[in-house]
Motif scaffolding. Sequence first.
Motif, PDB file in Angstrom:
ATOM      1  N   SER A 219      19.792 -26.981  92.161  1.00  4.81           N
ATOM      2  CA  SER A 219      18.831 -26.799  93.124  1.00  4.81           C
ATOM      3  C   SER A 219      19.006 -25.490  93.807  1.00  4.81           C
ATOM      4  O   SER A 219      17.946 -24.642  94.294  1.00  4.81           O
ATOM      5  CB  SER A 219      18.371 -27.933  94.079  1.00  4.81           C
ATOM      6  N   LEU A 220      20.201 -25.301  94.439  1.00  4.58           N
ATOM      7  CA  LEU A 220      20.680 -24.129  95.158  1.00  4.58           C
ATOM      8  C   LEU A 220      20.382 -22.868  94.315  1.00  4.58           C
ATOM      9  O   LEU A 220      20.034 -21.965  94.692  1.00  4.58           O
ATOM     10  CB  LEU A 220      22.129 -24.280  95.619  1.00  4.58           C
ATOM     11  N   GLN A 221      20.753 -22.957  93.154  1.00  2.00           N
ATOM     12  CA  GLN A 221      20.786 -21.656  92.071  1.00  2.00           C
ATOM     13  C   GLN A 221      19.415 -21.556  91.874  1.00  2.00           C
ATOM     14  O   GLN A 221      18.935 -20.082  91.806  1.00  2.00           O
ATOM     15  CB  GLN A 221      21.454 -22.056  90.773  1.00  2.00           C
ATOM     16  N   LEU A 222      18.351 -22.497  91.799  1.00  2.00           N
ATOM     17  CA  LEU A 222      17.014 -21.985  91.600  1.00  2.00           C
ATOM     18  C   LEU A 222      16.344 -21.527  92.762  1.00  2.00           C
ATOM     19  O   LEU A 222      15.324 -20.481  92.686  1.00  2.00           O
ATOM     20  CB  LEU A 222      16.345 -23.332  91.194  1.00  2.00           C
ATOM     21  N   SER A 223      16.862 -22.164  93.977  1.00  2.00           N
ATOM     22  CA  SER A 223      16.216 -21.654  95.339  1.00  2.00           C
ATOM     23  C   SER A 223      16.809 -19.956  95.541  1.00  2.00           C
ATOM     24  O   SER A 223      16.009 -19.148  95.790  1.00  2.00           O
ATOM     25  CB  SER A 223      17.064 -22.337  96.112  1.00  2.00           C
ATOM     26  N   LYS A 224      18.088 -19.636  94.940  1.00  2.00           N
ATOM     27  CA  LYS A 224      18.442 -18.460  95.143  1.00  2.00           C
ATOM     28  C   LYS A 224      17.748 -17.500  94.116  1.00  2.00           C
ATOM     29  O   LYS A 224      17.216 -16.322  94.488  1.00  2.00           O
ATOM     30  CB  LYS A 224      19.934 -18.291  94.894  1.00  2.00           C
ATOM     31  N   GLU A 225      17.484 -17.811  92.874  1.00  4.63           N
ATOM     32  CA  GLU A 225      16.417 -17.316  92.060  1.00  4.63           C
ATOM     33  C   GLU A 225      15.260 -16.910  92.686  1.00  4.63           C
ATOM     34  O   GLU A 225      14.587 -15.951  92.335  1.00  4.63           O
ATOM     35  CB  GLU A 225      16.345 -17.904  90.733  1.00  4.63           C
ATOM     36  N   ILE A 226      14.530 -17.958  93.126  1.00  3.75           N
ATOM     37  CA  ILE A 226      13.169 -17.863  93.848  1.00  3.75           C
ATOM     38  C   ILE A 226      13.194 -16.747  94.769  1.00  3.75           C
ATOM     39  O   ILE A 226      12.131 -15.894  94.994  1.00  3.75           O
ATOM     40  CB  ILE A 226      12.802 -19.073  94.163  1.00  3.75           C
ATOM     41  N   ASP A 227      14.277 -16.866  95.756  1.00  2.00           N
ATOM     42  CA  ASP A 227      14.415 -15.967  96.638  1.00  2.00           C
ATOM     43  C   ASP A 227      14.712 -14.580  96.108  1.00  2.00           C
ATOM     44  O   ASP A 227      13.927 -13.215  96.798  1.00  2.00           O
ATOM     45  CB  ASP A 227      15.671 -16.075  97.706  1.00  2.00           C
TER      46      ASP A 227
END
Length: 378
Positions: A219-227
């Motif tokens: 979830s942290l990795q996906l959040s970084k990619e979205i940002d």
Amino acid sequence: MLSSFNIKKKARFFCTKYSLIYRFFCRSEPLVYIDVLEQTTVSSKSILLLSPNDYWVMRAKLNVKSEKEAANYGAALFDLSNEYRYEAQRIEKDSYILIAYNPTKLSQRLSVSTAIIKKMTFAQWVFNDQTHPIHLPNGKYLTTLDGIVIEIDGLYLNTNTSIELDTALSYPRTFLRTAPIEKLVSYELSSKTLRNTLIILLILLGNLATITVSSYQESLQLSKEIDTLFSLSKIPETSIEREAILDSLKKKEKKQLRIRHVSKEISILPIEGKIITPPSALPSLPPVIPTSSDGVVLIPGSKPGEPNRLIVDNTPSIPAIELHGEGIREFSYDGNGIYIVIDAEDANVRNSLKNTIMNRFKHAQVNEHNTQIEVRLK
């Protein structure tokens, strides 16, 4: 084939006669009779001995291969309540001794000290080869009748050759059959059961923790990619326009995937393109000397009814001749659906194409006009 009675009798003879055999092969754990349990000191090596009053027993002929299969017939043969459990012992070929006991009732007779006892057995398994009556502390006797151990009053026996219970329990025994005490004291959990349960719970907890940590990292990795995507697209993180753009992109992507899928399906349809009317030979052009090298110049000498022939930048140009053939004539997409026009001169070919299209595209609208097939796909 030797019966279990003869085997035990011979084993007892050798254990009694030869001390070396007794030392290594005939030593057995101490037996504790259930009726004198309160007056006896027990240990973890003690074996609880149940009296004939604590269970039902019968002899039966069963055509089965194992004692476990024979025990499965216990419920039908005894016709007792569902609380009873069953054990079986092979005596001869196709001959078994079946035992039925109620764990709930028996557990009520046991004291707290039995928590350290690990095994139990039945008087039937221990004294079925005993030839002398056994005098019990309650004044009655244990004896064998037709291979079944029973408790009976001394008035019906010749008690002159009887032996005391302590003496009978002290005899060396081989092949002593026992059962786990957990079968009897079902409401008590053993340390082994608790240990195994704890190990299983720890394994499950470890797996759950691993899955939780892995999900959190993803979830942290996906959040970084979205940002990162937001920063590259320069779209505010929270805005109605952003949601609308994302929704529009999703719809476009869905439509594109739909068109690609349909295009792939159409490409594998059995449509063969061929030219029916070949182009006619064009008349030779007379040599022309243009008056100017710029622009468009009409060729002199053109006759009425002939196609206009021009010279464009000193190059003769002839209008394209319309050709007739078979295959896909038109393929278009208007944003909502796909429109296809297919030319086919042969009626059989048209019918085959229509059937194939209807089978491959469930919501296709197919119309036929002369030698053309019109297909609309939503």
